[in-house]
Write a protein that holds these residues in place. Structure first.
Motif, PDB file in Angstrom:
ATOM      1  N   GLY A 179      71.908  91.355  84.676  1.00 20.48           N
ATOM      2  CA  GLY A 179      73.212  91.606  85.094  1.00 20.48           C
ATOM      3  C   GLY A 179      74.296  90.432  85.035  1.00 20.48           C
ATOM      4  N   TYR A 180      75.259  91.010  85.776  1.00 20.78           N
ATOM      5  CA  TYR A 180      76.639  89.917  85.880  1.00 20.78           C
ATOM      6  C   TYR A 180      76.931  89.836  87.416  1.00 20.78           C
ATOM      7  CZ  TYR A 180      81.303  88.066  85.769  1.00 20.78           C
ATOM      8  OH  TYR A 180      82.478  87.351  86.221  1.00 20.78           O
ATOM      9  N   PRO A 181      77.150  88.674  87.936  1.00 17.14           N
ATOM     10  CA  PRO A 181      77.285  87.405  87.193  1.00 17.14           C
ATOM     11  C   PRO A 181      75.727  86.646  87.019  1.00 17.14           C
ATOM     12  CG  PRO A 181      77.601  87.001  89.463  1.00 17.14           C
ATOM     13  CD  PRO A 181      77.427  88.293  89.404  1.00 17.14           C
ATOM     14  N   GLY A 182      75.649  86.067  85.629  1.00 19.07           N
ATOM     15  CA  GLY A 182      74.166  85.814  85.332  1.00 19.07           C
ATOM     16  C   GLY A 182      73.461  84.746  85.868  1.00 19.07           C
ATOM     17  N   GLY A 183      74.016  83.712  86.507  1.00 17.26           N
ATOM     18  CA  GLY A 183      73.624  82.635  86.892  1.00 17.26           C
ATOM     19  C   GLY A 183      72.364  83.183  87.909  1.00 17.26           C
ATOM     20  N   PRO A 184      72.714  83.897  88.952  1.00 21.35           N
ATOM     21  CA  PRO A 184      71.856  84.276  89.853  1.00 21.35           C
ATOM     22  C   PRO A 184      70.444  85.114  89.517  1.00 21.35           C
ATOM     23  CG  PRO A 184      74.079  84.698  90.890  1.00 21.35           C
ATOM     24  CD  PRO A 184      74.040  84.505  89.265  1.00 21.35           C
ATOM     25  N   ALA A 185      70.958  85.965  88.398  1.00 24.25           N
ATOM     26  CA  ALA A 185      69.901  86.913  87.741  1.00 24.25           C
ATOM     27  C   ALA A 185      68.972  85.866  86.821  1.00 24.25           C
ATOM     28  CB  ALA A 185      70.444  87.753  86.828  1.00 24.25           C
ATOM     29  N   VAL A 186      69.407  84.924  86.194  1.00 22.57           N
ATOM     30  CA  VAL A 186      68.681  84.038  85.187  1.00 22.57           C
ATOM     31  C   VAL A 186      67.877  83.163  86.367  1.00 22.57           C
ATOM     32  CG1 VAL A 186      68.392  82.148  83.901  1.00 22.57           C
ATOM     33  CG2 VAL A 186      70.059  83.880  83.582  1.00 22.57           C
ATOM     34  N   GLU A 187      68.277  82.690  87.319  1.00 18.51           N
ATOM     35  CA  GLU A 187      67.373  81.805  88.223  1.00 18.51           C
ATOM     36  C   GLU A 187      66.227  82.768  88.974  1.00 18.51           C
ATOM     37  OE1 GLU A 187      69.813  80.335  91.846  1.00 18.51           O
ATOM     38  OE2 GLU A 187      67.646  79.140  92.113  1.00 18.51           O
ATOM     39  N   GLN A 188      66.629  83.930  89.176  1.00 20.01           N
ATOM     40  CA  GLN A 188      65.594  85.014  89.754  1.00 20.01           C
ATOM     41  C   GLN A 188      64.623  85.153  88.753  1.00 20.01           C
ATOM     42  OE1 GLN A 188      65.859  85.655  92.886  1.00 20.01           O
ATOM     43  NE2 GLN A 188      63.859  86.715  92.716  1.00 20.01           N
ATOM     44  N   ALA A 189      64.908  85.429  87.681  1.00 17.31           N
ATOM     45  CA  ALA A 189      64.115  86.015  86.454  1.00 17.31           C
ATOM     46  C   ALA A 189      63.222  84.522  86.588  1.00 17.31           C
ATOM     47  CB  ALA A 189      64.553  86.437  85.272  1.00 17.31           C
ATOM     48  N   ALA A 190      63.817  83.609  86.203  1.00 19.61           N
ATOM     49  CA  ALA A 190      62.942  82.306  86.054  1.00 19.61           C
ATOM     50  C   ALA A 190      62.014  82.005  86.762  1.00 19.61           C
ATOM     51  CB  ALA A 190      64.014  81.003  86.013  1.00 19.61           C
ATOM     52  N   LEU A 191      61.842  82.375  87.983  1.00 23.36           N
ATOM     53  CA  LEU A 191      60.977  82.200  89.149  1.00 23.36           C
ATOM     54  C   LEU A 191      59.536  82.802  88.731  1.00 23.36           C
ATOM     55  CD1 LEU A 191      62.607  83.193  92.602  1.00 23.36           C
ATOM     56  CD2 LEU A 191      62.177  80.928  91.767  1.00 23.36           C
ATOM     57  N   GLU A 192      59.464  83.797  87.856  1.00 21.83           N
ATOM     58  CA  GLU A 192      58.374  84.526  87.319  1.00 21.83           C
ATOM     59  C   GLU A 192      58.120  83.760  86.046  1.00 21.83           C
ATOM     60  OE1 GLU A 192      56.946  86.333  89.532  1.00 21.83           O
ATOM     61  OE2 GLU A 192      58.544  86.282  90.783  1.00 21.83           O
ATOM     62  N   GLY A 193      58.748  82.835  85.409  1.00 24.80           N
ATOM     63  CA  GLY A 193      58.495  82.297  84.105  1.00 24.80           C
ATOM     64  C   GLY A 193      57.125  81.517  84.056  1.00 24.80           C
ATOM     65  N   GLU A 194      56.718  81.465  82.814  1.00 22.02           N
ATOM     66  CA  GLU A 194      55.396  80.689  82.629  1.00 22.02           C
ATOM     67  C   GLU A 194      55.983  79.260  81.851  1.00 22.02           C
ATOM     68  OE1 GLU A 194      52.519  78.459  80.970  1.00 22.02           O
ATOM     69  OE2 GLU A 194      51.974  80.440  82.164  1.00 22.02           O
ATOM     70  N   PRO A 195      55.889  77.988  82.403  1.00 22.83           N
ATOM     71  CA  PRO A 195      56.534  77.030  82.172  1.00 22.83           C
ATOM     72  C   PRO A 195      56.237  76.348  80.650  1.00 22.83           C
ATOM     73  CG  PRO A 195      55.525  76.708  84.131  1.00 22.83           C
ATOM     74  CD  PRO A 195      55.032  78.017  83.698  1.00 22.83           C
ATOM     75  N   ARG A 196      55.006  76.626  80.128  1.00 21.46           N
ATOM     76  CA  ARG A 196      54.876  75.960  78.874  1.00 21.46           C
ATOM     77  C   ARG A 196      55.006  77.057  77.573  1.00 21.46           C
ATOM     78  NH1 ARG A 196      52.545  73.086  82.256  1.00 21.46           N
ATOM     79  NH2 ARG A 196      51.242  74.783  83.007  1.00 21.46           N
ATOM     80  N   ARG A 197      55.519  78.233  77.864  1.00 21.06           N
ATOM     81  CA  ARG A 197      55.557  79.082  76.799  1.00 21.06           C
ATOM     82  C   ARG A 197      56.714  78.833  75.828  1.00 21.06           C
ATOM     83  NH1 ARG A 197      56.408  85.362  76.818  1.00 21.06           N
ATOM     84  NH2 ARG A 197      56.365  85.645  74.570  1.00 21.06           N
ATOM     85  N   PHE A 198      57.896  78.498  76.132  1.00 27.65           N
ATOM     86  CA  PHE A 198      59.092  78.210  75.141  1.00 27.65           C
ATOM     87  C   PHE A 198      59.575  76.938  75.686  1.00 27.65           C
ATOM     88  CE2 PHE A 198      59.500  82.839  75.575  1.00 27.65           C
ATOM     89  CZ  PHE A 198      59.155  83.229  74.390  1.00 27.65           C
ATOM     90  N   ARG A 199      59.931  75.992  74.783  1.00 31.38           N
ATOM     91  CA  ARG A 199      60.567  74.799  74.943  1.00 31.38           C
ATOM     92  C   ARG A 199      61.836  74.530  74.148  1.00 31.38           C
ATOM     93  NH1 ARG A 199      56.554  70.421  75.927  1.00 31.38           N
ATOM     94  NH2 ARG A 199      57.337  70.074  77.927  1.00 31.38           N
ATOM     95  N   LEU A 200      62.886  74.439  74.909  1.00 29.43           N
ATOM     96  CA  LEU A 200      64.143  74.366  74.341  1.00 29.43           C
ATOM     97  C   LEU A 200      64.731  72.837  74.218  1.00 29.43           C
ATOM     98  CD1 LEU A 200      65.715  77.470  75.826  1.00 29.43           C
ATOM     99  CD2 LEU A 200      65.361  77.236  73.640  1.00 29.43           C
ATOM    100  N   PRO A 201      65.358  72.486  73.209  1.00 28.85           N
ATOM    101  CA  PRO A 201      66.177  71.137  73.361  1.00 28.85           C
ATOM    102  C   PRO A 201      66.983  70.875  74.517  1.00 28.85           C
ATOM    103  CG  PRO A 201      67.274  72.500  71.713  1.00 28.85           C
ATOM    104  CD  PRO A 201      66.090  73.563  72.119  1.00 28.85           C
ATOM    105  N   VAL A 202      67.076  69.465  74.794  1.00 31.70           N
ATOM    106  CA  VAL A 202      68.041  69.156  76.157  1.00 31.70           C
ATOM    107  C   VAL A 202      69.434  68.691  75.241  1.00 31.70           C
ATOM    108  CG1 VAL A 202      68.068  67.625  77.927  1.00 31.70           C
ATOM    109  CG2 VAL A 202      65.975  68.495  77.522  1.00 31.70           C
ATOM    110  N   PRO A 203      70.374  69.582  75.454  1.00 27.89           N
ATOM    111  CA  PRO A 203      71.636  69.103  74.839  1.00 27.89           C
ATOM    112  C   PRO A 203      72.187  67.806  75.509  1.00 27.89           C
ATOM    113  CG  PRO A 203      71.691  71.388  75.968  1.00 27.89           C
ATOM    114  CD  PRO A 203      70.297  70.675  76.326  1.00 27.89           C
ATOM    115  N   MET A 204      72.690  66.969  74.343  1.00 30.11           N
ATOM    116  CA  MET A 204      73.295  65.822  74.555  1.00 30.11           C
ATOM    117  C   MET A 204      72.432  64.649  75.466  1.00 30.11           C
ATOM    118  SD  MET A 204      76.374  66.620  73.658  1.00 30.11           S
ATOM    119  CE  MET A 204      77.728  65.477  73.941  1.00 30.11           C
TER     120      MET A 204
END
Ligand code: KG4
Ligand code: ZN
Length: 360
Positions: A179-204
Motif C-alpha cells: 500500500g501507500y505510503p510504502g515506507g511503513p508497509a515495506v518495514e512491516q513486510a521486512a519483519l518476516e523476511g529471510e535475511p540471506r535469501r536476496f542480496r542487493l548492492p549498497v548504493p554509493m
C-alpha cells in the motif's frame, strides 16, 4: 516571542503557535496537522491540484484552531511565519496568501520560511541542540546531509542524485503490490523476511562525495521481483528486507563518512549531535543503525518525536522565531513562493536533482 506558523507545501495542512522564551528555549503552544493521506492514497502519490484545493478549504479553520488552542490572541502574536518553499506551488500559494492576509490585517511582521530550515532547526526546539550539528533529512521529497552551523548558515554535504529515500520506499512498495505510503508497509513486510535469501548492492558505498542514489536499487528489486513472479507473501517479505538492509547500509556508510568529516573539522570534544528528520526516520532498522553508528563516533543521536519529524507547522513557527531572534529581517508582503529553494544556496546542483518537487 509567540509566532504563528503555517505549512502547506505538500499534503499536510498545518498551523501552530510556538513560544520562544528569552533563554532561547521553545514551547509548542498548539500544533494542528491535517493529513491529506486519504485524499491521495487511491492515486499512489500526492496529486498537486487536489492538495492545493484541500489546503484552501481547510487552512482557515486550522489557523483558528491553532490560535484557540494556544490561548494566544491574534493581536498578541509577534509574527506570522509561513513556508514559502520548496514544495508544490499551488499549496505554497495558499499558505502564503493566507499568512500574508493575516499579517496585513493584524499588522504583524511576515516571514517566509524555507521548509528545509524548519526540519533543520526542529532539534533545537525539542532538544536545545547547540550549533554546529549534523542533520540527516530523509523524507518523501529529500535525502540530504546538512551541516547546520547556525540560523541561516547551512552547508549541504550530500543529496540524492535520483530518488529521495521515502520515494524509493514508496516505489518499491508499489512494485511489490504493497500500500501507500510504502515506507511503513515495506518495514512491516521486512519483519518476516529471510535475511540471506536476496542480496542487493549498497548504493554509493565509500563514494567520497556524500551523495545518495536509490533508483538503481529500486530497479534491482523490480528485476528480482519479475524473475520470482508470481510473488508469494514470503518472497515479498524477503525482497523488502533485502531493500531495507541495502538502504540502511548505504545510510550507515554515508553518515559515518559525514561524522568523520565533521570531527576532523570541529572535533568531538563537545559531544556533537547527529540529528535525523523526515518521515523515513520512523523506520526502526534505520534508526537503530544510525543510533549505534553515532555512539561509536562519539555523537549524540537525536531524533525529534515523530510528529515533529514529519511535516508540521510548529517547525515553521520555530524557524521564524529563531530567525527573528538572530536579528534577521522579516519579509515584504510581495515575497513569492519558490517550488525549488535549496537551503544551501552555494551547493552545486546535482544531476537528477534529488527531489520530486513535492515533499520535503
Ligand atoms: O516527512 P514525510 O512524512 O513527508 C515528506 O516527505 O515531507 O515523509 C514521508 C515519507 C514517505 O515516503 C514514507 O513512505 C516514508 O516517509 N516513511 C517511511 C516509514 N514511515 C514513513 N519509510 C521507511 N520506513 C518507515 N517506517
Ligand atoms: Zn518535510
Amino acid at each position: 516571542m509567540d509566532i504563528l506558523g503555517i505549512e502547506t507545501s505538500c499534503d499536510e495542512t498545518a498551523a501552530s503557535v510556538v513560544r520562544r522564551h528569552a533563554d532561547g528555549s521553545g514551547e509548542i503552544l498548539s500544533d494542528v496537522v491535517l493529513s491529506q493521506l486519504d485524499l491521495h492514497a487511491a492515486f499512489g502519490g500526492v496529486v498537486p491540484e487536489l492538495a492545493a484545493r484541500s489546503h484552501v478549504t481547510t487552512l482557515d479553520r486550522l489557523v483558528i484552531q491553532a490560535l484557540d488552542e494556544s490561548g494566544v490572541a491574534l493581536d498578541q502574536i509577534d509574527a506570522v511565519a509561513v513556508t514559502s518553499g520548496p514544495g508544490l506551488i499551488g499549496g505554497l500559494m495558499v499558505g502564503l496568501m493566507t499568512g500574508k492576509a493575516i499579517a496585513m490585517a493584524a499588522n504583524k511582521p511576515f516571514i517566509g520560511i524555507n521548509h528545509l530550515e524548519g526540519h533543520a532547526l526542529t532539534a533545537r526546539l525539542t532538544h536545545a541542540v547547540p550549533f554546529p550539528y549534523l542533520l540527516l533529512l530523509v523524507s518523501g521529497g529529500h535525502t540530504q546531509i546538512v551541516l547546520v552551523k547556525g540560523v541561516n548558515e547551512y552547508e549541504r554535504w550530500g543529496t540524492t542524485i535520483d530518488d529521495a529515500l521515502g520515494e524509493a520506499f514508496d516505489k518499491t512498495a508499489k512494485l511489490l503490490g504493497l500500500g501507500y505510503p510504502g515506507g511503513p508497509a515495506v518495514e512491516q513486510a521486512a519483519l518476516e523476511g529471510e535475511p540471506r535469501r536476496f542480496r542487493l548492492p549498497v548504493p554509493m558505498r565509500r563514494d567520497p562525495r556524500l551523495d545518495f542514489s536509490f533508483s538503481g536499487l529500486k530497479t534491482a528489486v523490480r528485476q528480482l521481483a519479475e524473475a520470482q513472479a508470481p510473488l508469494s507473501q514470503q518472497t515479498i517479505s524477503d525482497l523488502c528486507l533485502a531493500f531495507e538492509t541495502s538502504v540502511t547500509s548505504s545510510l550507515d556508510d554515508r553518515i559515518s563518512m559525514a561524522m568523520q568529516r565533521f570531527s576532523e573539522r570541529f572535533g568531538t570534544g563537545s559531544g556533537p549531535a547527529l540529528v535525523v528528520a523526515g518521515g523515513v526516520a520512523a523506520n526502526r532498522a534505520i534508526r537503530a543503525t544510525l543510533e549505534s553508528r553515532a555512539a561509536k563516533a562519539g555523537f549524540r543521536f537525536i531524533a525529534p518525536p515523530l510528529n515533529l519529524c514529519t511535516d508540521n507547522a510548529a517547525m515553521i513557527a520555530w524557524a521564524g522565531a529563531e530567525r527573528l531572534a538572530a536579528g534577521l529581517a522579516a519579509d515584504a508582503l510581495t515575497l513569492a513562493p519558490r517550488s525549488r529553494w535549496p537551503l544551501d544556496q552555494t551547493a552545486a546542483a546535482v544531476i537528477g536533482h534529488g527531489k520530486r518537487g513535492a515533499k520535503a
